[in-house]
Design a protein around this motif. Structure first.
Motif, PDB file in Angstrom:
ATOM      1  N   SER A 172      31.707  24.569 -23.830  1.00 29.90           N
ATOM      2  CA  SER A 172      30.636  23.487 -24.196  1.00 29.90           C
ATOM      3  C   SER A 172      31.071  22.479 -25.458  1.00 29.90           C
ATOM      4  CB  SER A 172      29.547  24.842 -25.063  1.00 29.90           C
ATOM      5  OG  SER A 172      30.399  25.778 -25.583  1.00 29.90           O
TER       6      SER A 172
ATOM      7  N   ARG B 173      31.348  19.739 -25.411  1.00 27.15           N
ATOM      8  CA  ARG B 173      30.737  18.387 -25.680  1.00 27.15           C
ATOM      9  C   ARG B 173      29.101  18.712 -26.273  1.00 27.15           C
ATOM     10  NH1 ARG B 173      32.343  15.496 -19.544  1.00 27.15           N
ATOM     11  NH2 ARG B 173      33.767  15.398 -20.376  1.00 27.15           N
ATOM     12  N   HIS B 174      28.750  19.693 -26.472  1.00 26.08           N
ATOM     13  CA  HIS B 174      27.561  20.464 -26.346  1.00 26.08           C
ATOM     14  C   HIS B 174      27.164  19.598 -28.606  1.00 26.08           C
ATOM     15  CE1 HIS B 174      23.400  23.547 -28.145  1.00 26.08           C
ATOM     16  NE2 HIS B 174      22.502  22.342 -26.723  1.00 26.08           N
ATOM     17  N   ARG B 175      25.942  19.613 -28.435  1.00 23.40           N
ATOM     18  CA  ARG B 175      25.430  18.606 -29.793  1.00 23.40           C
ATOM     19  C   ARG B 175      24.144  19.423 -30.040  1.00 23.40           C
ATOM     20  NH1 ARG B 175      29.966  17.782 -29.787  1.00 23.40           N
ATOM     21  NH2 ARG B 175      31.057  17.252 -29.998  1.00 23.40           N
TER      22      ARG B 175
ATOM     23  N   LYS C  63      21.427  28.630 -27.436  1.00 31.13           N
ATOM     24  CA  LYS C  63      21.915  29.023 -26.152  1.00 31.13           C
ATOM     25  C   LYS C  63      23.077  29.910 -26.733  1.00 31.13           C
ATOM     26  CE  LYS C  63      24.099  24.643 -24.109  1.00 31.13           C
ATOM     27  NZ  LYS C  63      23.712  25.660 -22.291  1.00 31.13           N
TER      28      LYS C  63
ATOM     29  N   ARG D 128      31.607  26.468 -17.005  1.00 23.48           N
ATOM     30  CA  ARG D 128      30.603  25.108 -17.609  1.00 23.48           C
ATOM     31  C   ARG D 128      28.899  25.956 -17.146  1.00 23.48           C
ATOM     32  NH1 ARG D 128      35.059  23.004 -17.053  1.00 23.48           N
ATOM     33  NH2 ARG D 128      35.476  22.698 -14.993  1.00 23.48           N
TER      34      ARG D 128
ATOM     35  N   ARG E  96      25.717  26.201 -19.551  1.00 24.44           N
ATOM     36  CA  ARG E  96      24.418  26.797 -18.572  1.00 24.44           C
ATOM     37  C   ARG E  96      22.843  27.047 -18.452  1.00 24.44           C
ATOM     38  NH1 ARG E  96      24.678  22.837 -13.994  1.00 24.44           N
ATOM     39  NH2 ARG E  96      22.503  22.140 -14.410  1.00 24.44           N
TER      40      ARG E  96
ATOM     41  N   ASP F  32      21.365  29.458 -21.836  1.00 20.72           N
ATOM     42  CA  ASP F  32      20.122  28.209 -22.634  1.00 20.72           C
ATOM     43  C   ASP F  32      18.561  29.086 -22.670  1.00 20.72           C
ATOM     44  OD1 ASP F  32      18.587  26.761 -23.661  1.00 20.72           O
ATOM     45  OD2 ASP F  32      19.898  25.028 -22.552  1.00 20.72           O
TER      46      ASP F  32
END
Length: 342
Positions: free
Chosen positions: A171, A173-175, A156, A144, A148, A151
């Motif tokens: 990742s 949950r990334h949208r 990313k 995780r 981050r 980015d």
């Protein structure tokens, strides 16, 4: 007294954490850093490194060789005397390659002995897929933190030689969702936002374990994708001209290291547009010889204390992600490196 050269200035992100070159922190803030991740980042999730993977494969496919390998201490060199009296000549050759750390060669030899091939749905590849099964393991905090740090500001992007899908899971949950690419489908490096995703330069296991995945696993695979088809080195050459490459989760003797950056280091003396390369490496005490070993490969080492299951590495990456500014834009919830760099 003259001020220290920017090439020598390092920043401490906290007590007990690794000190990071200021020029690397600034490059990351500009979106000019690309992390390349090895097997070490997935060990906290219960996955093996390359050496352990080879031992696990032999445990399932050749118990007589496994009994010899399991008795070898980690870090043995080619001077180590191994009792192979109970083995055949072909098995003994595999053990000797294992002792010197040629794990890709070992798996290739085992495939050729058992299946007379090093590609396709071999027994070795089925065991590798089973050991790294995508459905069993969960991402660790280091996955995780790296996602981050991946980015670049609007995109990313992270590179891995691992076959597992733990960076993708970290990742979820990334949208919008982070795309996944492997081998020939990987986009060509650029500073545009379409150069993004989790990029598996050695291949990735399919989420459906019954489906065959093309992997860079054996010595013949490395020859195929590095020398004949040049899929991986062409990618690395382009990336090294656009980004500072930062290695995480590798040891100096990992087989990917022999192939991945040695040629890039040679180009550094001929092309002035190559960016500086860095690696995080852990030792439990200062080790100037290892520092010089990395430097001799054209890579700037960032040492951290490896005691406590490499906790200092995780804490350093998490703190870096917390403080980081992306392309010069300060995050709203935390202070950026501005205070540290003044």
């Amino acid at each position: 007294m003259s001020s220290p050269n920017i090439e020598d200035r390092v920043i401490s992100l906290g007590s007990g954490l690794a000190t990071i070159p200021e020029r690397l922190l600034l490059a990351h803030a500009r979106g000019e850093v690309l992390f390349i991740c090895g097997a070490g980042i997935s060990k906290p999730s219960g996955l093996p490194d390359f050496r352990e993977l080879v031992v696990d494969v032999y445990a399932r496919l050749d118990t007589s060789v496994h009994s010899v390998l399991a008795g070898l201490p980690t870090g043995v060199c080619n001077q180590w005397q191994v009792d192979c009296s109970s083995l055949t000549e072909r098995q003994t050759a595999e053990v000797k390659r294992f002792v010197v750390g040629d794990y890709d060669v070992v798996l290739g030899m085992l495939e050729r002995r058992l299946d007379d091939q090093t590609r396709g749905d071999s027994k070795v590849r089925r065991e590798v897929a089973a050991r790294l099964s995508p459905g069993i393991h969960k991402p660790a905090p280091i996955h995780r933190a790296l996602m981050r740090l991946a980015d670049r500001g609007g995109a990313k992007t992270i590179v891995t030689t691992n076959f597992d899908l733990l960076l993708q899971k970290a990742s979820q949950r990334h949208r919008p969702p982070i795309a996944t690419y492997a081998l020939g489908s990987i986009p060509r490096p650029s500073r545009q936002t379409d150069f993004s995703g989790v990029l598996h330069i050695h291949g990735a296991l399919n989420a459906g374990v019954s489906r065959f995945s093309e992997l860079v696993l054996s010595d013949q695979d490395f020859g195929e994708f590095y020398l004949r088809r040049r899929v991986v080195p062409d990618f690395i050459y382009d990336a090294a001209r656009l980004f500072h490459l930062v290695l995480v989760g590798y040891s100096a003797n990992d087989p990917p290291m022999r192939y991945l950056l040695n040629a890039v280091a040679a180009d550094g003396s001929r092309f002035d547009d190559l960016k500086e390369r860095f690696t995080f490496f852990g030792t439990n005490a200062p080790d100037p010889v290892s520092l010089e070993d990395w430097k001799g490969r054209g890579i700037t080492p960032i040492r951290y204390d490896s005691n406590g299951n490499h906790h200092a590495l995780l804490a350093t990456l998490e703190r870096w992600a917390e403080l980081s500014a992306v392309n010069g834009k300060k995050p709203r919830s935390t202070r950026s490196f501005g205070g540290l760099l003044r």
